[in-house]
Each structure stands twice: as C-alpha cells, then as structure tokens.
Design a protein around this motif. Structure first.
Motif, PDB file in Angstrom:
ATOM      1  N   GLN A 198       0.851  -1.188   0.000  1.00  0.00           N
ATOM      2  CA  GLN A 198       0.000   0.000   0.000  1.00  0.00           C
ATOM      3  C   GLN A 198       0.887   1.238   0.000  1.00  0.00           C
ATOM      4  O   GLN A 198       1.833   1.333   0.763  1.00  0.00           O
ATOM      5  CB  GLN A 198      -0.915   0.013   1.214  1.00  0.00           C
ATOM      6  N   VAL A 199       0.547   2.182  -0.862  1.00  0.00           N
ATOM      7  CA  VAL A 199       1.353   3.394  -0.971  1.00  0.00           C
ATOM      8  C   VAL A 199       1.025   4.346   0.165  1.00  0.00           C
ATOM      9  O   VAL A 199      -0.135   4.590   0.482  1.00  0.00           O
ATOM     10  CB  VAL A 199       1.098   4.087  -2.310  1.00  0.00           C
ATOM     11  N   GLN A 200       2.061   4.888   0.746  1.00  0.00           N
ATOM     12  CA  GLN A 200       1.903   5.960   1.735  1.00  0.00           C
ATOM     13  C   GLN A 200       2.915   7.047   1.431  1.00  0.00           C
ATOM     14  O   GLN A 200       4.054   6.761   1.040  1.00  0.00           O
ATOM     15  CB  GLN A 200       2.110   5.439   3.153  1.00  0.00           C
ATOM     16  N   LEU A 201       2.492   8.283   1.608  1.00  0.00           N
ATOM     17  CA  LEU A 201       3.404   9.415   1.504  1.00  0.00           C
ATOM     18  C   LEU A 201       3.697   9.892   2.916  1.00  0.00           C
ATOM     19  O   LEU A 201       2.783  10.227   3.661  1.00  0.00           O
ATOM     20  CB  LEU A 201       2.785  10.547   0.686  1.00  0.00           C
ATOM     21  N   ILE A 251       1.790   8.263  -8.262  1.00  0.00           N
ATOM     22  CA  ILE A 251       2.738   7.155  -8.160  1.00  0.00           C
ATOM     23  C   ILE A 251       2.753   6.363  -9.464  1.00  0.00           C
ATOM     24  O   ILE A 251       1.693   5.974  -9.970  1.00  0.00           O
ATOM     25  CB  ILE A 251       2.388   6.242  -6.977  1.00  0.00           C
ATOM     26  N   ASN A 277      12.903   8.492  -4.270  1.00  0.00           N
ATOM     27  CA  ASN A 277      11.433   8.525  -4.303  1.00  0.00           C
ATOM     28  C   ASN A 277      10.884   9.590  -3.355  1.00  0.00           C
ATOM     29  O   ASN A 277       9.894   9.364  -2.643  1.00  0.00           O
ATOM     30  CB  ASN A 277      10.858   7.153  -3.938  1.00  0.00           C
ATOM     31  N   TYR A 283      -1.966  10.336  -4.359  1.00  0.00           N
ATOM     32  CA  TYR A 283      -1.996  10.112  -2.922  1.00  0.00           C
ATOM     33  C   TYR A 283      -1.663  11.407  -2.192  1.00  0.00           C
ATOM     34  O   TYR A 283      -1.003  12.286  -2.746  1.00  0.00           O
ATOM     35  CB  TYR A 283      -0.985   9.033  -2.527  1.00  0.00           C
ATOM     36  N   ALA A 312       7.733   8.508  -0.672  1.00  0.00           N
ATOM     37  CA  ALA A 312       6.808   7.414  -0.974  1.00  0.00           C
ATOM     38  C   ALA A 312       7.314   6.166  -0.269  1.00  0.00           C
ATOM     39  O   ALA A 312       8.449   5.763  -0.461  1.00  0.00           O
ATOM     40  CB  ALA A 312       6.741   7.202  -2.479  1.00  0.00           C
ATOM     41  N   SER A 313       6.463   5.565   0.530  1.00  0.00           N
ATOM     42  CA  SER A 313       6.886   4.411   1.313  1.00  0.00           C
ATOM     43  C   SER A 313       7.173   3.229   0.418  1.00  0.00           C
ATOM     44  O   SER A 313       6.468   2.987  -0.560  1.00  0.00           O
ATOM     45  CB  SER A 313       5.785   4.036   2.309  1.00  0.00           C
ATOM     46  N   PHE A 349       7.987   2.148  -5.085  1.00  0.00           N
ATOM     47  CA  PHE A 349       7.067   3.197  -5.499  1.00  0.00           C
ATOM     48  C   PHE A 349       7.829   4.434  -5.963  1.00  0.00           C
ATOM     49  O   PHE A 349       8.662   4.949  -5.244  1.00  0.00           O
ATOM     50  CB  PHE A 349       6.115   3.573  -4.360  1.00  0.00           C
ATOM     51  N   GLN A 353       3.632   3.314 -10.215  1.00  0.00           N
ATOM     52  CA  GLN A 353       3.212   1.912 -10.217  1.00  0.00           C
ATOM     53  C   GLN A 353       1.693   1.745 -10.157  1.00  0.00           C
ATOM     54  O   GLN A 353       1.175   0.676 -10.518  1.00  0.00           O
ATOM     55  CB  GLN A 353       3.854   1.171  -9.043  1.00  0.00           C
ATOM     56  N   THR A 354       0.983   2.775  -9.709  1.00  0.00           N
ATOM     57  CA  THR A 354      -0.470   2.664  -9.593  1.00  0.00           C
ATOM     58  C   THR A 354      -1.213   3.706 -10.437  1.00  0.00           C
ATOM     59  O   THR A 354      -2.410   3.556 -10.667  1.00  0.00           O
ATOM     60  CB  THR A 354      -0.932   2.835  -8.136  1.00  0.00           C
TER      61      THR A 354
END
Length: 117
Positions: free
Chosen positions: A1-4, A99, A76, A106, A24-25, A29, A101-102
């Motif tokens: 799951q993406v997190q900033l 992002i 990133n 975010y 970006a976690s 990402f 990849q998605t």
C-alpha cells in the motif's frame, strides 16, 4: 500500500528556512509528479507548488522566489525548500503525488509549519 510520509515541519522565526520532505513508502514506489499544498486555520487548502513528470515547476504567486520544489527520483522523495518565511506561511503543509506503479494520486498526512514574527 502506498503511503506518503512527510517530515521537516516545525517552528521557525520570520526570515528563517525549512525544508519539507515527502517520501513514498517502499522502495518500489516512484513519484511521477506532485505538489505541495497548505491549509491555514479557517482557510481553504491552497496550492503552493507543483512539479511535473518532466521537471517543470509552478508556484503560487505568494511563494515565488522564496520556495523551491524538487524531486529526487533515486530516493522517491519530493522536497519543498522554504526560505524567507513569514508568519503568513504558517499552515499545515500537505504533499500530493502521482505514483508510477499505480497511476493514482496520494496525499501525505500533513506537517505543521509555524512562523513567528
């Protein structure tokens, strides 16, 4: 799951500087494009600066010449260098990123910046 994940906020006297970071976690990402926004108490969220996939930047008139947005693709991470801060810059600052990849946008959790006169 993406997190900033944002960092770098804090308290500073007028005329001082701060650098905000937005990471970006996860190493998989990548940030394509993004921006920084801010929201002061009792006011709407406003655009501060953006950076495109090609590296073009755009700034709100109120921060032109004082703030610089940048991106480190290897880390990133997106940055906002803030110089010559004034009390009017006091707000919660949020980063926003697309992002790779998605292909989704975010938001970070926000970081407080307080500037005293």
């Amino acid at each position: 799951q993406v997190q900033l994940v944002e960092s770098g906020g804090g308290w500073v006297q007028a005329g001082g500087s701060l650098r905000l970071s937005c990471a970006a976690s996860g190493s998989t990402f990548s940030v394509i494009a993004g921006g920084w926004y801010r929201q002061a108490p009792g006011k709407q969220r406003e655009l501060v600066a953006t950076i495109s996939s090609g590296g073009s930047t755009n700034y709100a008139d109120s921060v032109k010449g004082r703030f610089t947005i940048s991106r480190d693709n290897a880390k990133n991470t997106m940055y906002l260098q803030m110089n010559s801060l004034t009390p009017e810059d006091t707000a919660v600052y949020y980063c926003n990123a697309v992002i790779k990849q998605t292909l989704r946008t975010y938001w970070g959790q926000g970081t407080q910046v307080a500037v005293s006169s």
